[in-house]
Scaffold this motif. Structure first.
Motif, short mmCIF file in Angstrom:
data_model
loop_
_atom_site.label_atom_id
_atom_site.label_comp_id
_atom_site.label_asym_id
_atom_site.label_seq_id
_atom_site.Cartn_x
_atom_site.Cartn_y
_atom_site.Cartn_z
N ALA A 174 39.60 27.42 34.29
CA ALA A 174 39.22 28.53 32.79
C ALA A 174 38.29 29.49 33.55
CB ALA A 174 38.88 27.09 31.01
N GLY A 175 37.85 29.09 33.67
CA GLY A 175 36.81 30.48 34.44
C GLY A 175 37.77 31.64 35.51
N GLN A 176 37.78 30.21 36.15
CA GLN A 176 38.39 30.99 37.43
C GLN A 176 39.91 32.05 37.32
OE1 GLN A 176 39.71 28.42 40.85
NE2 GLN A 176 40.73 29.95 41.80
N TYR A 177 40.43 31.29 35.97
CA TYR A 177 42.24 32.44 35.51
C TYR A 177 42.03 33.17 34.73
CZ TYR A 177 44.56 29.14 39.42
OH TYR A 177 44.34 28.77 40.78
N THR A 194 45.44 19.47 22.79
CA THR A 194 45.20 19.55 21.55
C THR A 194 43.97 19.31 22.16
OG1 THR A 194 46.49 19.22 19.78
CG2 THR A 194 44.55 19.61 19.19
N ALA A 195 43.56 18.43 22.91
CA ALA A 195 42.30 18.05 23.29
C ALA A 195 41.76 18.61 24.54
CB ALA A 195 42.76 16.22 24.05
N VAL A 196 42.58 19.52 25.24
CA VAL A 196 42.25 20.49 25.62
C VAL A 196 41.71 21.28 25.31
CG1 VAL A 196 42.59 22.21 27.32
CG2 VAL A 196 43.98 20.32 27.98
N LEU A 197 42.35 22.23 23.82
CA LEU A 197 41.77 22.94 23.29
C LEU A 197 40.16 22.76 22.65
CD1 LEU A 197 44.48 24.07 21.06
CD2 LEU A 197 43.63 25.68 22.99
N ILE A 205 33.44 27.56 25.05
CA ILE A 205 34.21 28.14 26.91
C ILE A 205 35.21 29.19 25.58
CG2 ILE A 205 35.89 28.79 28.87
CD1 ILE A 205 34.55 26.20 29.81
N TYR A 206 34.97 30.56 26.01
CA TYR A 206 35.93 31.94 24.91
C TYR A 206 36.60 32.29 25.39
CZ TYR A 206 32.84 28.84 21.17
OH TYR A 206 31.86 27.93 21.15
N GLY A 207 37.71 32.62 24.49
CA GLY A 207 38.18 34.23 25.76
C GLY A 207 39.11 33.69 26.60
N VAL A 208 39.47 32.31 26.60
CA VAL A 208 40.82 32.10 27.53
C VAL A 208 42.14 31.59 26.19
CG1 VAL A 208 41.38 29.63 28.87
CG2 VAL A 208 39.14 30.63 28.70
N GLN A 209 43.12 32.22 27.05
CA GLN A 209 44.49 32.24 26.90
C GLN A 209 45.23 30.76 27.27
OE1 GLN A 209 46.20 36.04 26.88
NE2 GLN A 209 44.45 36.63 27.64
N PHE A 246 54.96 33.99 28.65
CA PHE A 246 52.95 34.04 28.31
C PHE A 246 52.96 34.54 29.62
CE2 PHE A 246 48.92 31.41 29.87
CZ PHE A 246 48.54 31.86 28.29
N LEU A 247 52.89 34.76 30.08
CA LEU A 247 51.72 35.48 31.70
C LEU A 247 52.45 36.92 31.42
CD1 LEU A 247 51.78 33.83 34.63
CD2 LEU A 247 50.46 34.02 33.45
N GLN A 248 53.44 36.89 30.75
CA GLN A 248 54.59 39.07 30.44
C GLN A 248 53.22 38.99 29.00
OE1 GLN A 248 58.26 38.48 31.08
NE2 GLN A 248 58.07 38.44 33.10
N ASN A 249 52.85 38.30 28.31
CA ASN A 249 52.37 39.14 27.17
C ASN A 249 50.74 38.52 27.16
OD1 ASN A 249 54.95 39.72 26.49
ND2 ASN A 249 55.58 37.78 25.64
N ARG A 250 50.17 38.15 27.87
CA ARG A 250 48.80 37.79 27.75
C ARG A 250 48.30 39.15 27.08
NH1 ARG A 250 45.89 35.84 32.98
NH2 ARG A 250 44.44 35.75 31.14
N ARG A 251 47.64 39.24 26.84
CA ARG A 251 46.25 40.20 26.32
C ARG A 251 45.61 40.67 27.49
NH1 ARG A 251 46.45 35.93 22.29
NH2 ARG A 251 43.24 35.81 23.49
N PRO A 252 45.45 41.80 27.52
CA PRO A 252 44.59 42.10 28.65
C PRO A 252 42.72 42.02 29.00
CG PRO A 252 44.99 44.03 27.18
CD PRO A 252 46.37 42.73 26.61
#
Length: 252
Positions: A174-177, A194-197, A205-209, A246-252
C-alpha cells in the motif's frame, strides 16, 4: 465430539450447505477453539445449479468468527499443502476451493505446511498491485499480462489467507503503490476486500485508493461458470477492463 477427544475431523461440504450449520460452527466449534477442518467445495459460482448453490458468501460469514482461520488455494498443488496445513493447525480452520477441474499443475510429492497468514508475491510491477484470492489468482496473472502489453505493469499477490491477513505485506505494498485492487469470487459485502480495507484502517494507513472486484449484493443467476464470471467482470478481460479504468481515473 471427535475434536474434543483429540482427533482432527475433516468436514467436507458444499460452501452453500455450511450456511445451514452456522450456529454449530460458531458455538460448537469456534467458541471452544476445537481443531476442526472445514473443506468447502464449490466456493464461488457453481454453474447451472443456480442461486441456491453458488458458494459466494462463505468468506463473509466465516471470517468474522473468533478463532477461525480462513484460506483459499490458487490451484490443486497449493490445495494439498493447505489441507496438510489445516490438519496440523491447532484450532478451527476452513479452506475453500472452486467447483471443477484443477489447472493441471504438477503436484509436489512432499507435502508442507504453509505459514499461517502469509501471502505469496507472484509478479512485480510498478503501477499497482492485484491482491487475488484463490481461483482469482490465475485470472489476475492473465489480466496482468494483458495490461503489460498496454504499458501498465501490475504486481500480483496470491493472498492465500483471508484470516489472518498478511498485513505486513499489504501495508508495504500500500505504501509502495498507493493503490490496491482486491479480487475474490465472493460477494463484496464483508469479504476479502472488506478485510483489506479494515486492515488498512486498523494500521492507520490512509490515502490508499482501493478497488474491490467481486460479486454484487445480489443472488447470482443460473449459468455456466465461465459465463457468470465474464458477466460479472471476474474473467481476465473483465479484470483488465476494471483495473484499466481504475488506474486511469485515479486521483492525483
Amino acid at each position: 465430539g471427535l475434536a474434543g477427544e483429540g482427533k482432527r475431523p475433516v468436514f467436507a461440504v458444499y460452501s452453500t450447505f455450511l450456511q445451514r450449520a452456522f450456529d454449530q460452527v460458531l458455538h460448537d466449534v469456534c467458541i471452544q477453539n476445537l481443531p476442526v477442518v472445514f473443506a468447502l467445495d464449490r466456493g464461488g459460482v457453481v454453474g447451472n445449479d443456480g442461486p441456491t448453490h453458488h458458494g459466494v458468501f462463505d468468506l463473509s460469514y466465516l471470517r468474522h468468527i473468533p478463532n477461525m482461520t480462513l484460506m483459499a488455494p490458487k490451484d490443486e498443488n497449493e490445495l494439498q499443502h493447505m489441507l496438510k496445513t489445516a490438519i496440523e493447525h491447532d484450532g478451527p480452520i476452513a479452506l475453500r476451493y472452486p467447483r471443477g477441474n484443477g489447472f493441471g499443475v504438477p503436484l509436489e510429492q512432499d507435502l508442507k505446511a504453509l505459514p499461517i497468514g502469509k501471502a505469496e508475491l507472484l509478479r512485480e510491477g510498478k503501477d499497482g498491485v492485484l491482491l487475488a484470492l484463490g481461483a482469482m489468482v490465475y485470472p489476475a496473472l492473465e489480466a496482468a499480462e494483458l495490461l503489460a502489453a498496454e504499458g501498465l505493469h501490475l504486481s500480483v499477490v496470491n493472498a492465500r489467507f483471508v484470516k489472518p491477513l498478511d498485513t505486513e505485506l499489504i501495508s508495504r505494498l500500500a505504501g509502495q503503490y498507493g493503490n490496491l485492487i482486491t479480487l475474490e469470487e465472493n460477494v463484496l459485502q464483508g469479504g476479502f476486500g472488506t478485510a483489506v480495507l479494515e486492515a488498512l484502517e486498523q494500521q492507520e494507513i490512509y490515502g490508499v485508493q482501493v478497488l474491490r472486484i467481486g460479486y454484487p449484493d445480489a443472488y447470482i443467476e443460473q449459468g455456466e461458470q465461465h459465463e457468470l464470471r465474464a458477466a460479472h467482470g471476474l474473467d481476465k478481460a473483465g479484470i483488465a477492463a476494471s483495473v484499466r479504468t481504475f488506474l486511469q481515473n485515479r486521483r492525483p
